[in-house]
Design an enzyme around this catalytic site. Structure first.
Site, PDB file in Angstrom:
ATOM      1  N   ASP A   7     -16.978 -70.020  -3.497  1.00 43.86           N
ATOM      2  CA  ASP A   7     -18.246 -69.542  -2.939  1.00 43.86           C
ATOM      3  C   ASP A   7     -18.430 -70.148  -1.546  1.00 43.86           C
ATOM      4  O   ASP A   7     -18.535 -71.362  -1.396  1.00 43.86           O
ATOM      5  CB  ASP A   7     -19.386 -69.992  -3.868  1.00 43.86           C
ATOM      6  CG  ASP A   7     -20.737 -69.462  -3.433  1.00 43.86           C
ATOM      7  OD1 ASP A   7     -20.822 -68.870  -2.339  1.00 43.86           O
ATOM      8  OD2 ASP A   7     -21.713 -69.656  -4.188  1.00 43.86           O
ATOM      9  N   ASP A 101     -19.488 -63.222  -0.257  1.00 46.01           N
ATOM     10  CA  ASP A 101     -19.000 -64.578  -0.015  1.00 46.01           C
ATOM     11  C   ASP A 101     -18.546 -65.294  -1.274  1.00 46.01           C
ATOM     12  O   ASP A 101     -18.497 -66.508  -1.318  1.00 46.01           O
ATOM     13  CB  ASP A 101     -20.092 -65.400   0.685  1.00 46.01           C
ATOM     14  CG  ASP A 101     -21.332 -65.553  -0.185  1.00 46.01           C
ATOM     15  OD1 ASP A 101     -21.552 -64.709  -1.065  1.00 46.01           O
ATOM     16  OD2 ASP A 101     -22.067 -66.520   0.009  1.00 46.01           O
ATOM     17  N   GLU A 102     -18.223 -64.541  -2.305  1.00 47.42           N
ATOM     18  CA  GLU A 102     -17.822 -65.165  -3.572  1.00 47.42           C
ATOM     19  C   GLU A 102     -16.634 -64.430  -4.165  1.00 47.42           C
ATOM     20  O   GLU A 102     -16.629 -63.203  -4.211  1.00 47.42           O
ATOM     21  CB  GLU A 102     -18.927 -64.985  -4.611  1.00 47.42           C
ATOM     22  CG  GLU A 102     -20.031 -65.972  -4.625  1.00 47.42           C
ATOM     23  CD  GLU A 102     -21.049 -65.512  -5.656  1.00 47.42           C
ATOM     24  OE1 GLU A 102     -20.997 -65.981  -6.792  1.00 47.42           O
ATOM     25  OE2 GLU A 102     -21.867 -64.650  -5.312  1.00 47.42           O
TER      26      GLU A 102
HETATM   27 MG   LIG Z   1     -22.499 -68.543  -0.980  1.00 45.72          MG
END
Ligand SMILES: [Mg+2]
Lengths: 407, 82
Positions: A7, A101-102
């Protein structure tokens, strides 16, 4: 199984700080446009002052007078996401991009290559530093399944990793916030609290029947599994073909909507977007659904067709004219959702398309070409001429976005 | 403080291993050495692909844009500290 959850920390804000070193170490807030009132992302420095995603600018300036506002640059974020995905995929092909974003890595099969998950996590961090930039960091969670890997990430330091093992599992489940579990939203957390559940371990002792009665047929058994550290069903889709899930679009209004014209426009708008994405993916679907949510009630309808569709007029005919109009709406609406699913690539759909269908396809192809060049909704149906257009969302879960990163 | 420029510039750099690294650029008859590239990203403007480089020169940060279709360079923006 060995799962890693990677993450990126404070994604949008970190990318801005990566690009502009003068913003590093400073509280910044990302806004869709200068003059807009909602902060869509905050840097870690701004978070330390209590500024959060969704804070309004006025409150943020009160909490943190020195905050710098930066206009969002989604092209840049998408480009970084593509690079992030390419980077992660170079370690193992079993990768699931979960949001911009993961990502999850199923590293089960490559453990003999790296020895264990920890050196792999370190390698990922190194590559991130090299490929994405020295300011960009991620938190990496490691565990035996998706749910626990994501939870472990909450405990990982920025730029580091944390592993949930059988030795620390109980301690973590006993102390983590209920809302740290992916899928447990504020409403469910509240309901758990009202039931007297303040930590997840307590759920182990609750009777299955009681859980089911209180939390329903999905969440009852689900909560029991989570309490034992077993994987949540919410992640089961990760192992299926992403595009089978379909393309949907939901929107939550700022206030309850009771206006028929507006409701029609919103439904049409969402259908335009969902079908456009379906065409962009060069697919068609044969399962259509709609839901409308009021303050505490929900109405939904769905239907599986015998044929495939991908044009807004067809979808609107069923969802609006077919379902909605027949429903005697009894409450104002705050949340709208439409979905086209059971998708299949056009190349795999055999059978003869009717001449009317061919004609529509030609029309919508032309619309797509123009909209691609001049922006979505350059050409739009009369229904939407006078209304405020809802544009595709760029933050949050990817869903169909994922598909675009596959190339 | 940031300032939008939008002027054509010339760029000197090294092409190696299928990637281009800008080393200096010329704008208004002045040459700016590039000390550091902080970010590179691409975007699509209609059908044209553009590549943006954020570069440090002296105390300022410059945003340079390469138009892959026209093969031209533009100085998009300058950020100045303070
Ligand atoms: Mg994040």
């Amino acid at each position: 199984m060995t799962i890693l959850h990677v993450d990126l920390n404070s994604y949008f804000a970190t990318i801005e700080q990566q690009q502009n070193p003068y913003l590093r170490g400073k509280p910044i807030g990302i806004v869709k446009d200068i003059g807009r009132t909602c902060i869509i992302a905050a840097s870690r420095e701004a978070k330390q002052h209590g500024v959060k995603t969704g804070s309004n600018v006025h409150d943020a300036k009160h909490l943190c007078p020195q905050i710098t506002l930066v206009k969002a640059d989604f092209d840049k974020y998408f480009h970084y996401t593509k690079r992030f995905y390419t980077l992660i995929e170079s370690f193992t092909p079993k990768v699931h991009l979960f949001s911009l974003d993961e990502a999850f890595l199923d590293a089960t099969d490559c453990m003999n290559l790296y020895g264990s998950a920890e050196p792999l996590a370190e390698k990922i961090q190194e590559r991130m530093y090299k490929d994405l930039g020295s300011w960009v960091t991620a938190s990496i969670g490691i565990s035996k399944n998706y749910m626990l890997a994501k939870l472990a990430g909450e405990y990982a330091p920025k730029g580091g990793y944390f592993r949930i093992t059988k030795h620390n599992l109980d301690e973590i489940l006993a102390t983590c916030k209920l809302s740290d579990i992916c899928g447990i939203g504020p409403r469910l957390a509240e309901k758990l609290k009202n039931t007297g559940v303040t930590n997840l371990l307590q759920i182990r002792t609750l009777d299955d029947a009681i859980l089911k009665r209180r939390f329903g047929p999905f969440w009852g058994p689900e909560l029991k599994r989570i309490a034992h550290g077993q994987d949540s069903h919410l992640f089961s889709f990760l192992d299926t073909n992403e595009y089978m899930k379909g393309v949907g679009r939901t929107i939550t209004g700022f206030r309850l909507c009771d206006d028929e014209d507006q409701i029609r426009q919103i439904i049409r708008n969402l259908i335009e977007e969902a079908t456009m994405k379906t065409r962009q993916m060069d697919m068609a679907g044969r399962h259509l659904s709609i839901f409308l949510e009021g303050e505490n009630r929900i109405w939904h309808r769905h239907q599986t067709l015998k044929y495939y569709v991908r044009h807004p007029d067809e979808v609107f005919a069923l969802l609006y004219n077919g379902f909605y109009k027949r429903w005697q709406r009894s409450f104002p609406i705050i949340r709208f959702g439409v979905r086209v699913s059971l998708l299949k690539p056009m190349s795999e759909i055999s059978g003869c398309w009717l001449p009317q269908w061919q004609k529509r396809e030609r029309i919508w192809k032309a619309v797509d070409t123009i909209n691609e060049k001049y922006g979505l909704f350059s050409i739009r149906p009369g229904t939407l001429l006078k209304s405020k257009i809802i544009r595709p969302e760029v933050t949050g879960y990817l869903g169909d976005k994922l598909y675009q990163f596959r190339d | 403080m940031e300032q939008t420029i939008g002027e054509t510039i010339s760029v000197l750099g090294i092409f190696k291993n299928a990637s281009f690294t800008p080393k200096k650029f010329k704008w208004n008859n002045h040459t700016y050495p590039i000390e550091n590239i902080t970010s590179i990203h691409e975007l699509k403007d209609g059908e044209v692909v553009k590549r943006r480089y954020a570069v440090l020169s002296g105390p300022n940060l410059y945003l340079l844009e390469y138009n892959r279709q026209d093969e031209t360079w533009e100085l998009v923006q300058i950020w100045m500290e303070g």
